[in-house]
Design a protein around this motif. Structure first.
Motif, PDB file in Angstrom:
ATOM      1  N   GLN A  96       0.827  -1.216   0.000  1.00  0.00           N
ATOM      2  CA  GLN A  96       0.000   0.000   0.000  1.00  0.00           C
ATOM      3  C   GLN A  96       0.863   1.269   0.000  1.00  0.00           C
ATOM      4  OE1 GLN A  96      -0.320  -2.162   2.705  1.00  0.00           O
ATOM      5  NE2 GLN A  96       0.183  -1.022   4.542  1.00  0.00           N
ATOM      6  N   GLY A 120      -0.625  -6.610   2.597  1.00  0.00           N
ATOM      7  CA  GLY A 120      -1.005  -5.250   2.963  1.00  0.00           C
ATOM      8  C   GLY A 120      -1.711  -5.273   4.303  1.00  0.00           C
ATOM      9  N   LEU A 125      -6.335  -1.807   0.496  1.00  0.00           N
ATOM     10  CA  LEU A 125      -5.566  -2.534  -0.505  1.00  0.00           C
ATOM     11  C   LEU A 125      -6.530  -3.214  -1.477  1.00  0.00           C
ATOM     12  CD1 LEU A 125      -2.538  -3.325  -0.883  1.00  0.00           C
ATOM     13  CD2 LEU A 125      -3.104  -5.454   0.198  1.00  0.00           C
ATOM     14  N   ARG A 208      -5.583   7.651   6.210  1.00  0.00           N
ATOM     15  CA  ARG A 208      -6.481   7.437   5.074  1.00  0.00           C
ATOM     16  C   ARG A 208      -7.754   8.265   5.187  1.00  0.00           C
ATOM     17  NH1 ARG A 208      -5.102   3.767   0.835  1.00  0.00           N
ATOM     18  NH2 ARG A 208      -7.113   4.549   0.207  1.00  0.00           N
TER      19      ARG A 208
END
Length: 409
Positions: A96, A120, A125, A208
């Motif tokens: 990732q 990941g 992912l 994220r």
């Protein structure tokens, strides 16, 4: 080099998928052993005659590859190293870290004779862009922390330690492989777990989701940890937190529930929690409301809340849930009329109904656990798992098993 401890169930899955024209993706929470698994697989390839030149193995979180953070640079770097003849095994850890990595992976597949393995630490992912590009061309191998069976092979115990005492340690420390180095030193183990937990929260979740609020995430995490195995809905969690002043509800009542739902999805994406839906056994349908959430490893829960023996019932329920997932079952919470069944576990041609309880000794508990199972109209296997070492192993065809025996079976 750290001594690698084999995890044969997972290694076997990689070996079975070797040379199958699919990308092998090993997913799981950070530090659950994915990198070690790829090292074991690398070793397996070498032991079976694959030349070093035909194995390209890169951990993308190493600074050595800091200039390969986009897919074009990554593609060029790897392409130059793929030998002209023979099949090459590409092994990429924590992929990732490379932006749009899926484009390069698809291109390797098309351009070269390769077999690809990647890991990941978060479900992004496998997020939508990626699944679209590689749709149907990958197989996911989900890695979990140690099962109790693996835990017994990972640690060395004095001969005098009983299996019950070992199980007690497992309940308290959980199954993160890294803890082996601390030999059950509680303070050091908690420090290690705290480090993993904050990496997961800070890197895999907050990076994220830049709108996410760390304090809020922590509160929801603690709430879920305290209510493992209890039926909850995002709205009810939202209401509790709103009443404590943690979520500001707007005019529409449901703001809180939606917020909570979003945060639980983030925890699921980082593989910290599993959410389990409810299934109406008689109506044979999934219900939209009120599921349960289970944590990936007891060590995290105990690190966050402190270990309390009073919760054993819920703790063992969580452990049974993880074991069913390891055994490749799809798991639901069962509903029969007004009563609940802890787990309905399904495979394509098999189904189990399971109740989990600390003890079946008292007649009231026994009745409470057996009643929902007796109400199920089909003939699939019905089991009650408990911590009783009892000579009674069946009640009218419903099996009664000692939990530790079942975990080791």
């Amino acid at each position: 080099m750290v001594e690698l401890i084999n995890r044969p169930e997972y290694l076997e899955q990689l070996i079975q998928n070797k040379d199958v024209n699919l990308v092998k993706i090993v997913t799981g929470i950070r530090r659950c052993g994915k990198s070690s698994l790829l090292d074991l697989f690398h070793q397996y390839l070498s032991d079976n005659g694959v030349a070093d030149a035909n194995i390209i193995h890169m951990n993308m979180e190493s600074l050595r590859y800091r200039n390969l953070s986009n897919y074009l640079a990554f593609y060029d770097y790897v392409s130059e190293r793929i030998p002209k003849s023979g099949k090459t095994y590409l092994i990429f850890d924590e992929l990732q870290a490379v932006e749009h990595w899926e484009k390069s992976i698809e291109s390797f597949r098309i351009d070269f004779d390769v077999d690809i393995y990647i890991t990941g630490s978060n479900a992004y992912l496998l997020s939508t862009e990626f699944s679209t590009l590689l749709s149907g061309r990958y197989v996911e191998i989900r890695m979990l922390p140690l099962s109790f069976k693996e835990f017994l092979t990972f640690y060395e115990f004095e001969p005098s330690v009983t299996v019950e005492e070992k199980f007690q340690r497992y309940l308290q420390f959980g199954g993160m492989p890294i803890l082996r180095e601390y030999r059950f030193n509680e303070a050091r183990s908690n420090q290690a777990l705290e480090g993993i937990y904050s990496t997961v929260v800070l890197r895999d979740i907050l990076q994220r989701n830049n709108q996410a609020d760390q304090g809020m995430l922590q509160k929801i995490m603690l709430f879920l940890c305290s209510n493992i195995g209890s039926i909850t809905s995002p709205n009810s969690i939202g209401n509790v937190l709103s009443n404590e002043g943690d979520i500001q509800t707007g005019k529409g009542k449901n703001v809180a529930g939606k917020t909570v739902d979003k945060y639980i999805a983030m925890l699921r994406s980082a593989f910290i929690f599993y959410s389990v839906g409810r299934y109406d056994v008689k109506g044979k349908q999934l219900l939209k409301t009120l599921g349960k959430n289970y944590i990936i490893d007891m060590g995290f829960r105990n690190m966050l809340l402190g270990y309390r023996d009073a919760d054993r019932g819920h703790i063992i329920e969580n452990i049974v849930f993880l074991e069913l997932i390891r055994r490749d079952y799809r798991v639901y919470i069962g509903k029969v009329g007004e009563t609940e069944i802890d787990f309905v576990a399904e495979k394509p041609n098999d189904k189990l109904y399971i109740q989990v309880t600390e003890s079946m000794q008292s007649p009231e508990t026994r009745e409470r656990e057996l009643r929902p199972l007796r109400m199920i109209p089909d003939n699939y296997e019905k089991i009650v798992l408990s911590m009783d070492r009892s000579y009674i192993n069946s009640y009218d065809g419903i099996k009664s098993l000692y939990l530790i025996d079942w975990l080791l079976s």
